[in-house]
Enzyme design. Structure first.
Site, PDB file in Angstrom:
ATOM      1  N   SER A   1      -2.180  -0.221   6.933  1.00  0.00           N
ATOM      2  CA  SER A   1      -2.142  -1.428   7.383  1.00  0.00           C
ATOM      3  C   SER A   1      -2.306  -2.531   6.444  1.00  0.00           C
ATOM      4  O   SER A   1      -3.727  -2.257   5.948  1.00  0.00           O
ATOM      5  CB  SER A   1      -2.388  -1.637   8.279  1.00  0.00           C
ATOM      6  OG  SER A   1      -2.153  -3.609   8.873  1.00  0.00           O
TER       7      SER A   1
ATOM      8  N   HIS B   1       3.835   1.163   2.341  1.00  0.00           N
ATOM      9  CA  HIS B   1       5.039   0.783   1.578  1.00  0.00           C
ATOM     10  C   HIS B   1       5.897   2.035   0.381  1.00  0.00           C
ATOM     11  O   HIS B   1       7.032   1.771   0.728  1.00  0.00           O
ATOM     12  CB  HIS B   1       4.333  -0.985   1.181  1.00  0.00           C
ATOM     13  CG  HIS B   1       4.398  -1.656   1.751  1.00  0.00           C
ATOM     14  ND1 HIS B   1       3.033  -2.232   2.058  1.00  0.00           N
ATOM     15  CD2 HIS B   1       5.072  -3.173   3.230  1.00  0.00           C
ATOM     16  CE1 HIS B   1       2.599  -2.997   3.187  1.00  0.00           C
ATOM     17  NE2 HIS B   1       3.571  -3.019   3.369  1.00  0.00           N
TER      18      HIS B   1
ATOM     19  N   ARG C   1      -3.517  -5.461   6.992  1.00  0.00           N
ATOM     20  CA  ARG C   1      -4.473  -5.807   7.248  1.00  0.00           C
ATOM     21  C   ARG C   1      -6.090  -5.683   7.708  1.00  0.00           C
ATOM     22  O   ARG C   1      -6.738  -5.649   8.127  1.00  0.00           O
ATOM     23  CB  ARG C   1      -3.563  -6.777   9.020  1.00  0.00           C
ATOM     24  CG  ARG C   1      -2.872  -7.408   8.973  1.00  0.00           C
ATOM     25  CD  ARG C   1      -2.716  -8.367  10.329  1.00  0.00           C
ATOM     26  NE  ARG C   1      -2.039  -8.730  11.021  1.00  0.00           N
ATOM     27  CZ  ARG C   1      -0.966  -9.588  10.794  1.00  0.00           C
ATOM     28  NH1 ARG C   1       0.247  -7.497  11.051  1.00  0.00           N
ATOM     29  NH2 ARG C   1      -0.205 -10.797  10.917  1.00  0.00           N
TER      30      ARG C   1
ATOM     31  N   GLN D   1       9.663  -2.592  16.587  1.00  0.00           N
ATOM     32  CA  GLN D   1       9.883  -3.160  15.356  1.00  0.00           C
ATOM     33  C   GLN D   1      11.502  -2.829  15.180  1.00  0.00           C
ATOM     34  O   GLN D   1      12.805  -3.224  14.980  1.00  0.00           O
ATOM     35  CB  GLN D   1       9.648  -3.639  14.048  1.00  0.00           C
ATOM     36  CG  GLN D   1       9.903  -4.666  13.150  1.00  0.00           C
ATOM     37  CD  GLN D   1       8.986  -5.125  11.892  1.00  0.00           C
ATOM     38  OE1 GLN D   1       8.668  -5.807  12.219  1.00  0.00           O
ATOM     39  NE2 GLN D   1       9.155  -4.046  11.348  1.00  0.00           N
TER      40      GLN D   1
ATOM     41  N   HIS E   1       0.614  -0.782   0.292  1.00  0.00           N
ATOM     42  CA  HIS E   1      -0.220   0.305   0.045  1.00  0.00           C
ATOM     43  C   HIS E   1       0.508   1.029  -0.013  1.00  0.00           C
ATOM     44  O   HIS E   1       2.169   0.836  -0.064  1.00  0.00           O
ATOM     45  CB  HIS E   1      -1.026  -0.021   1.426  1.00  0.00           C
ATOM     46  CG  HIS E   1      -0.367   0.102   2.465  1.00  0.00           C
ATOM     47  ND1 HIS E   1       0.796   0.956   3.001  1.00  0.00           N
ATOM     48  CD2 HIS E   1      -0.064  -1.469   3.434  1.00  0.00           C
ATOM     49  CE1 HIS E   1       0.900   0.416   3.836  1.00  0.00           C
ATOM     50  NE2 HIS E   1       0.776  -0.937   4.281  1.00  0.00           N
TER      51      HIS E   1
HETATM   52  P1  AMP Z   1       5.006  -5.559   6.841  1.00  0.00           P
HETATM   53  O1  AMP Z   1       4.760  -5.409   4.975  1.00  0.00           O
HETATM   54  O2  AMP Z   1       4.025  -4.756   7.772  1.00  0.00           O
HETATM   55  O3  AMP Z   1       5.757  -6.279   7.429  1.00  0.00           O
HETATM   56  O4  AMP Z   1       5.675  -3.397   6.612  1.00  0.00           O
HETATM   57  C1  AMP Z   1       6.907  -3.463   5.744  1.00  0.00           C
HETATM   58  C2  AMP Z   1       7.102  -1.791   6.294  1.00  0.00           C
HETATM   59  O5  AMP Z   1       6.401  -1.410   6.044  1.00  0.00           O
HETATM   60  C3  AMP Z   1       7.664  -1.790   7.815  1.00  0.00           C
HETATM   61  O6  AMP Z   1       8.895  -1.823   7.519  1.00  0.00           O
HETATM   62  C4  AMP Z   1       6.766  -1.751   8.132  1.00  0.00           C
HETATM   63  O7  AMP Z   1       7.107  -0.325   9.409  1.00  0.00           O
HETATM   64  C5  AMP Z   1       6.311  -0.447   7.154  1.00  0.00           C
HETATM   65  N1  AMP Z   1       5.434   0.242   6.960  1.00  0.00           N
HETATM   66  C6  AMP Z   1       3.800  -0.439   7.119  1.00  0.00           C
HETATM   67  N2  AMP Z   1       2.674  -0.400   7.307  1.00  0.00           N
HETATM   68  C7  AMP Z   1       3.586   1.607   7.124  1.00  0.00           C
HETATM   69  C8  AMP Z   1       2.319   2.866   6.954  1.00  0.00           C
HETATM   70  N3  AMP Z   1       1.387   2.853   6.819  1.00  0.00           N
HETATM   71  N4  AMP Z   1       3.610   3.446   7.311  1.00  0.00           N
HETATM   72  C9  AMP Z   1       4.598   3.835   7.316  1.00  0.00           C
HETATM   73  N5  AMP Z   1       5.439   2.611   7.347  1.00  0.00           N
HETATM   74  C10 AMP Z   1       4.666   1.446   7.488  1.00  0.00           C
END
Ligand code: AMP
Length: 250
Positions: A181, A33, A183, A149, A30
């Site tokens: 997110s 990312h 999710r 994290q 999204h």
């Molecule tokens: P994930 O795919 O959920 O593991 O996220 C991958 C990376 O994208 C991680 O470093 C997350 O913190 C970051 N991330 C996910 N959602 C957001 C958001 N809304 N704003 C900024 N970073 C994000």
């Protein structure tokens, strides 16, 4: 844009001499990312993004099987974002001896998420260290959305003495302040209205934020806590567990 679907393909690509910025993800991409990828582009001439849904950071009762996956859509978005290389390893490329953790997270992992997902950060540091080993970036971008994290990964890099800078990227939100997110795809319209209260409650925390979250329609609050000059929370609506955090005056 190059795509490496295995470790062998990744290693076959000539190692670039260029400074490399790396963005690890679990896909279902999204704008949050893509903002990380855009920030990466300002930091280094070569941007590598990985897509890997990491089994060791999910407990057996969690949503590993049903976690949203959209590889073809993700590749289109990353191509449009100007990413140089996407690494989409298979399970055996990251876990040749089967999925298990081989590294323990440090002190930053104590409390908060770990109280509710005790397996989580050991899985994160295991997968991130293996991706770092294979990709060998100069810097890596992590979102402040997953604030603990990001702190745990920083601590891991410090403890291992890796020559990798960890850059924090601000949280990307929708028009109502809800942190984007993968999710969020689990939410129906009514749940979305509740979800959009989380950021408002953290922004101007009432005396009892947990009570306010329950009153807004959250079914269970895992925690609301202050650390690192932030207020951080995790709460459930239906099968979605939402996390968010904001800078905090206190
Ligand atoms: P994930 O795919 O959920 O593991 O996220 C991958 C990376 O994208 C991680 O470093 C997350 O913190 C970051 N991330 C996910 N959602 C957001 C958001 N809304 N704003 C900024 N970073 C994000």
């Amino acid at each position: 844009m190059a795509v490496a679907r295995t470790k062998a393909e990744l290693l076959r690509l000539k190692r670039s001499e260029e400074r490399t910025a790396f963005v690890p993800t679990m896909g279902a991409l999204h704008e949050g990312h893509l903002a990380l990828a855009a920030l990466a582009k300002t930091k280094a001439p070569r941007v590598v993004v990985s897509i890997f849904v990491n089994p060791t950071q999910f407990a057996p009762n969690e949503d590993f099987e049903s976690y949203p996956r959209d590889l073809e859509g993700d590749l289109k978005k990353l191509e449009a974002a100007g990413v140089d290389l996407v690494y989409t390893p298979g399970l055996e490329d990251i876990y040749p001896a089967g999925p298990c953790v081989s590294l323990k997270a440090g002190k930053e992992a104590t409390g908060l998420e770990s109280d509710f997902r005790p397996h989580f950060f050991d899985g994160v540091v295991t997968v991130v260290s293996r991706l770092f080993e294979q990709i060998r970036p100069d810097l890596a971008i992590f979102g402040e959305k997953d604030y603990q994290q990001m702190m745990v990964v920083r601590e891991m890099v410090r403890n291992l003495g890796l020559p990798i800078e960890i850059v924090a990227a601000p949280i990307v939100r929708d028009d109502y302040g809800l942190a984007l997110s993968s999710r969020n795809a689990y939410l129906n319209d009514a749940q979305l209205i509740t979800a959009r209260c989380l950021n408002k409650i953290l922004l101007v925390p009432p005396e009892n934020p947990e009570q306010a979250l329950l009153a807004a329609g959250f079914e269970k609050v895992d925690y609301v806590a202050r650390r690192w000059g932030r207020i951080l929370a995790a709460a459930w609506i239906g099968k979605a567990r939402l996390i968010d955090n904001m800078q905090s005056g206190r």
